[in-house]
Design a protein around this motif. Structure first.
Motif, PDB file in Angstrom:
ATOM      1  N   PHE A 262       4.393   2.357  -6.611  1.00 37.92           N
ATOM      2  CA  PHE A 262       4.058   3.452  -5.702  1.00 37.92           C
ATOM      3  C   PHE A 262       4.754   3.271  -4.354  1.00 37.92           C
ATOM      4  N   MET A 263       4.692   2.069  -3.792  1.00 39.59           N
ATOM      5  CA  MET A 263       5.210   1.834  -2.439  1.00 39.59           C
ATOM      6  C   MET A 263       6.735   1.793  -2.383  1.00 39.59           C
ATOM      7  N   ALA A 264       7.394   1.694  -3.551  1.00 40.88           N
ATOM      8  CA  ALA A 264       8.859   1.680  -3.570  1.00 40.88           C
ATOM      9  C   ALA A 264       9.435   2.965  -2.989  1.00 40.88           C
ATOM     10  N   GLY A 265       8.629   4.023  -2.933  1.00 43.21           N
ATOM     11  CA  GLY A 265       9.091   5.285  -2.384  1.00 43.21           C
ATOM     12  C   GLY A 265       9.084   5.343  -0.867  1.00 43.21           C
ATOM     13  N   PHE A 266       8.691   4.250  -0.198  1.00 45.14           N
ATOM     14  CA  PHE A 266       8.621   4.232   1.267  1.00 45.14           C
ATOM     15  C   PHE A 266       9.653   3.247   1.806  1.00 45.14           C
ATOM     16  N   SER A 267      10.746   3.785   2.307  1.00 41.24           N
ATOM     17  CA  SER A 267      11.904   2.964   2.675  1.00 41.24           C
ATOM     18  C   SER A 267      11.638   2.042   3.862  1.00 41.24           C
ATOM     19  N   ALA A 268      10.675   2.364   4.704  1.00 42.48           N
ATOM     20  CA  ALA A 268      10.403   1.528   5.883  1.00 42.48           C
ATOM     21  C   ALA A 268       9.427   0.390   5.591  1.00 42.48           C
ATOM     22  N   LEU A 269       9.002   0.276   4.353  1.00 37.45           N
ATOM     23  CA  LEU A 269       8.134  -0.845   3.963  1.00 37.45           C
ATOM     24  C   LEU A 269       8.986  -1.982   3.421  1.00 37.45           C
ATOM     25  N   GLU A 270       8.753  -3.177   3.933  1.00 36.24           N
ATOM     26  CA  GLU A 270       9.461  -4.359   3.437  1.00 36.24           C
ATOM     27  C   GLU A 270       8.626  -4.960   2.312  1.00 36.24           C
TER      28      GLU A 270
ATOM     29  N   PHE B 119      -2.416   9.600  -4.471  1.00 37.79           N
ATOM     30  CA  PHE B 119      -1.962   8.981  -5.721  1.00 37.79           C
ATOM     31  C   PHE B 119      -3.145   8.461  -6.537  1.00 37.79           C
ATOM     32  N   VAL B 120      -4.079   7.800  -5.852  1.00 37.34           N
ATOM     33  CA  VAL B 120      -5.246   7.243  -6.552  1.00 37.34           C
ATOM     34  C   VAL B 120      -6.042   8.343  -7.253  1.00 37.34           C
ATOM     35  N   SER B 121      -6.112   9.502  -6.638  1.00 35.07           N
ATOM     36  CA  SER B 121      -6.879  10.613  -7.228  1.00 35.07           C
ATOM     37  C   SER B 121      -6.289  11.090  -8.537  1.00 35.07           C
ATOM     38  N   THR B 122      -5.035  10.713  -8.815  1.00 32.80           N
ATOM     39  CA  THR B 122      -4.388  11.112 -10.076  1.00 32.80           C
ATOM     40  C   THR B 122      -4.510  10.048 -11.160  1.00 32.80           C
ATOM     41  N   GLN B 123      -5.052   8.896 -10.805  1.00 31.82           N
ATOM     42  CA  GLN B 123      -5.160   7.785 -11.751  1.00 31.82           C
ATOM     43  C   GLN B 123      -6.556   7.757 -12.370  1.00 31.82           C
TER      44      GLN B 123
ATOM     45  N   ILE C  48      -2.399  -4.911 -11.177  1.00 31.12           N
ATOM     46  CA  ILE C  48      -2.714  -4.051 -10.029  1.00 31.12           C
ATOM     47  C   ILE C  48      -1.531  -4.009  -9.063  1.00 31.12           C
ATOM     48  N   LEU C  49      -0.968  -5.190  -8.780  1.00 30.75           N
ATOM     49  CA  LEU C  49       0.137  -5.273  -7.829  1.00 30.75           C
ATOM     50  C   LEU C  49       1.364  -4.519  -8.326  1.00 30.75           C
ATOM     51  N   ALA C  50       1.670  -4.635  -9.619  1.00 33.32           N
ATOM     52  CA  ALA C  50       2.847  -3.949 -10.173  1.00 33.32           C
ATOM     53  C   ALA C  50       2.721  -2.437  -9.988  1.00 33.32           C
ATOM     54  N   ARG C  51       1.529  -1.902 -10.219  1.00 32.27           N
ATOM     55  CA  ARG C  51       1.329  -0.459 -10.053  1.00 32.27           C
ATOM     56  C   ARG C  51       1.470  -0.049  -8.578  1.00 32.27           C
TER      57      ARG C  51
ATOM     58  N   CYS D  60     -10.618  -0.793  -9.499  1.00 33.26           N
ATOM     59  CA  CYS D  60      -9.666  -0.760 -10.619  1.00 33.26           C
ATOM     60  C   CYS D  60     -10.448  -1.024 -11.905  1.00 33.26           C
ATOM     61  N   LEU D  61     -10.661   0.017 -12.698  1.00 32.86           N
ATOM     62  CA  LEU D  61     -11.619  -0.028 -13.793  1.00 32.86           C
ATOM     63  C   LEU D  61     -11.003  -0.335 -15.143  1.00 32.86           C
ATOM     64  N   GLY D  62      -9.683  -0.397 -15.217  1.00 36.89           N
ATOM     65  CA  GLY D  62      -9.033  -0.656 -16.500  1.00 36.89           C
ATOM     66  C   GLY D  62      -9.424  -1.994 -17.084  1.00 36.89           C
ATOM     67  N   GLU D  63      -9.424  -2.081 -18.398  1.00 39.04           N
ATOM     68  CA  GLU D  63      -9.858  -3.310 -19.083  1.00 39.04           C
ATOM     69  C   GLU D  63      -9.026  -4.510 -18.668  1.00 39.04           C
ATOM     70  N   ASN D  64      -7.742  -4.287 -18.367  1.00 39.17           N
ATOM     71  CA  ASN D  64      -6.852  -5.388 -18.011  1.00 39.17           C
ATOM     72  C   ASN D  64      -6.803  -5.645 -16.493  1.00 39.17           C
ATOM     73  N   GLU D  65      -7.600  -4.895 -15.737  1.00 35.68           N
ATOM     74  CA  GLU D  65      -7.605  -5.067 -14.285  1.00 35.68           C
ATOM     75  C   GLU D  65      -8.973  -5.535 -13.782  1.00 35.68           C
ATOM     76  N   GLN D  66     -10.009  -4.769 -14.009  1.00 32.53           N
ATOM     77  CA  GLN D  66     -11.386  -5.139 -13.657  1.00 32.53           C
ATOM     78  C   GLN D  66     -11.477  -5.789 -12.263  1.00 32.53           C
ATOM     79  N   GLY D  67     -11.131  -5.015 -11.265  1.00 28.26           N
ATOM     80  CA  GLY D  67     -11.157  -5.565  -9.919  1.00 28.26           C
ATOM     81  C   GLY D  67     -11.080  -4.477  -8.872  1.00 28.26           C
ATOM     82  N   TRP D  68     -10.464  -4.800  -7.759  1.00 35.71           N
ATOM     83  CA  TRP D  68     -10.327  -3.850  -6.654  1.00 35.71           C
ATOM     84  C   TRP D  68      -9.175  -4.265  -5.770  1.00 35.71           C
ATOM     85  N   PHE D  69      -8.724  -3.314  -4.945  1.00 36.41           N
ATOM     86  CA  PHE D  69      -7.773  -3.660  -3.896  1.00 36.41           C
ATOM     87  C   PHE D  69      -8.119  -2.870  -2.640  1.00 36.41           C
ATOM     88  N   LEU D  70      -7.702  -3.423  -1.514  1.00 36.65           N
ATOM     89  CA  LEU D  70      -7.845  -2.757  -0.217  1.00 36.65           C
ATOM     90  C   LEU D  70      -6.496  -2.813   0.481  1.00 36.65           C
TER      91      LEU D  70
END
Length: 508
Positions: free
Chosen positions: A498-506, A435-439, A491-494, A456-466
């Protein structure tokens, strides 16, 4: 107890379990009888490891302030002694001191030999009903396969009685005197060598764990004013706050105490003193990235160009500070204090000077201290630097004033409701990589050792996640930082979409 139940006591390179009743839905699974079997198993393991009969082995045991500690210590000692081992009980002790007893004798107390092995009874910062065991030889702490072998053997051994009395030794005084001497020699004060901290107000928060010794056995002999220190008395219910330098309430408490008492430095330890953090004279916390930066600034003065190993969740600002401002190397590795320590040892063996291995949790191990994660030793380095900077009319904080810190940060944990949680988690991470490779404004960070780290290079993000799999639990752990207000939420909203597609994730 079935073998599988014994294996559930393994927590990485330690043993941990529930030792007391009193918490709903948590049944006791670490008893005096099991401590007895574990003592026997350690005796046999150590005998094989050192090629030495158990009758010639000497083992030290110590404990933190937990309520279950004395009974488990008695059970452990009995198991060791019925195997023929000579046991010495240090009573209330720190984890680092237990290791030091395998390499440093207590000659001043009439004990000329070092111990073949040592056991610390602790569960670090976990709730009062938990407890466990950490094991040491002169080569360091035991590794995961060693613990599994111990538990396999313990499951086969019956509880055995022994009426032999246990010897006792005040080893904490020996350990503390080593810290005192280090500070005196390093500062080498021209006017008051014996009390180089004279004129400094330094307060300690021990969180009712084992760290109270640092006031009367280290700071006061060095001349520091320690009035205002708090929660020094051992209390295994930890009534004031969790003894954890990562806990926000604990840090708020020591920060407030520093401001109220106008102290030059505040110190906080975890329960068994293998972790620590500090507070500067303005009341600002020196923990996590700030502690790493400060130690790097101190060590790279005497080890120019050296490598600092950290865990995976350190900030981009820390990398910039170490590499661009201090001209060192930042080697961001995996979570887990044993992981960062073993990586630092590996790098040194390959000829890459690496004086420090440190986690953001506060586990810090130095090359010149046997790569032992020792919270008190870390604080002695800060004390030395505090005294030197004061003589230069500077402050500790001035050493890291150019560290770039994020505007926002957040950590979340998502439970995996799948029986094969590791495979499921790896599938999520693989999908996220695609997914990241498409962003266009997200880029996977290279040379990452666990999970996926994304810039996360967007002007409104300017950060990172792990996003990574937890070391022990069915959990995906997420760390995020942003240099702009509201960036973490974007960042979290995006990611949540993405993770909403994984039913076993709470995803609560």
């Amino acid at each position: 107890m079935e073998q599988s139940a014994w294996y559930r006591l393994q927590n990485g390179s330690d043993i941990r379990g529930i030792a007391l009743k009193g918490v709903a839905n948590e049944s006791v699974n670490l008893t005096v009888e099991q401590a007895n079997a574990i003592g026997q198993a350690f005796a046999h393991w150590l005998s094989t490891k050192l090629a030495k009969p158990t009758s010639q082995l000497k083992v030290s045991i110590g404990r933190d302030s937990r309520l279950s500690g004395p009974d488990l210590a008695q059970g452990l000692a009995t198991g060791l002694m019925v195997s023929g081992v000579q046991v010495t009980d240090f009573g209330l002790a720190s984890t680092p001191a237990m290791f030091m007893s395998t390499i440093q004798s207590a000659t001043a107390l009439g004990h000329d030999d070092v111990f073949d092995g040592a056991v610390m009874i602790t569960a670090s910062h976990l709730p009062f009903n938990r407890n466990g065991f950490k094991f040491f030889t002169a080569l360091g702490g035991l590794d995961k396969p060693d613990i599994q072998n111990l538990l396999t053997l313990a499951a086969q051994l019956p509880d055995q009685a022994c009426k032999q009395p246990v010897k006792t030794l005040d080893y904490m005084s020996v350990y503390a005197s080593g810290l005192v001497n280090k500070v005196r020699q390093a500062i080498n004060h021209a006017n008051h060598y014996q009390q180089p901290l004279k004129g400094l107000k330094i307060i300690v928060d021990a969180g009712n764990g084992a760290g109270g010794f640092f006031v009367d056995k280290v700071l006061q002999p060095l001349g520091a004013d320690t009035q205002g220190s708090q929660f020094l008395e051992p209390n295994g219910r930890f009534p004031n706050h969790v003894p954890n330098p990562e806990d926000s309430d604990a840090m708020a408490s020591i920060c407030a105490a520093v401001r109220h008492h106008q102290a030059d430095l505040g110190i906080i330890f975890d329960t068994d003193v293998d972790r620590s953090a500090a507070v500067d004279a303005t009341g600002q916390a020196i923990n996590r990235n700030r502690l790493i930066a400060l130690l790097a600034a101190i060590l790279l003065k005497t080890h120019p160009g050296a490598t600092i190993v950290t865990d995976s969740v350190t900030s981009d600002g820390l990398t910039d500070f170490i590499e661009q401002q201090l001209q060192g190397k930042h080697h961001r590795f995996k979570r887990g204090y044993k992981n960062v320590i073993n990586e630092a040892i590996r790098l040194n063996k390959e000829g890459i000077l690496t004086p420090l291995a440190i986690e953001t949790s506060g586990h810090a191990a130095l090359k010149d201290n046997y790569f032992l994660d020792d919270g008190a030793y870390v604080i002695t380095l800060l004390l030395i630097e505090l005294a030197k900077t004061k003589m230069q009319q500077k402050t500790l904080g001035s050493l890291i004033e150019s560290l770039k810190e994020p505007h926002e940060d957040q950590e979340l944990r998502f439970s995996i409701k799948d029986t094969d949680f590791k495979t499921y988690g790896e599938q999520v991470l693989a999908a996220l990589t695609r997914f990241v490779s498409t962003q266009t404004d997200w880029q996977a960070v290279p040379n990452n050792y666990e999970g996926i780290r994304v810039a996360c290079l967007g002007e409104n993000e300017q950060g990172w996640f792990l996003l990574r799999l937890s070391l022990h639990d069915p959990v995906l752990a997420l760390n995020m930082e942003s240099n702009v207000a509201g960036g973490v939420d974007i960042i979290l909203a995006r990611l949540m979409a993405f993770m909403a597609g994984f039913s076993a994730l709470e995803l609560k």
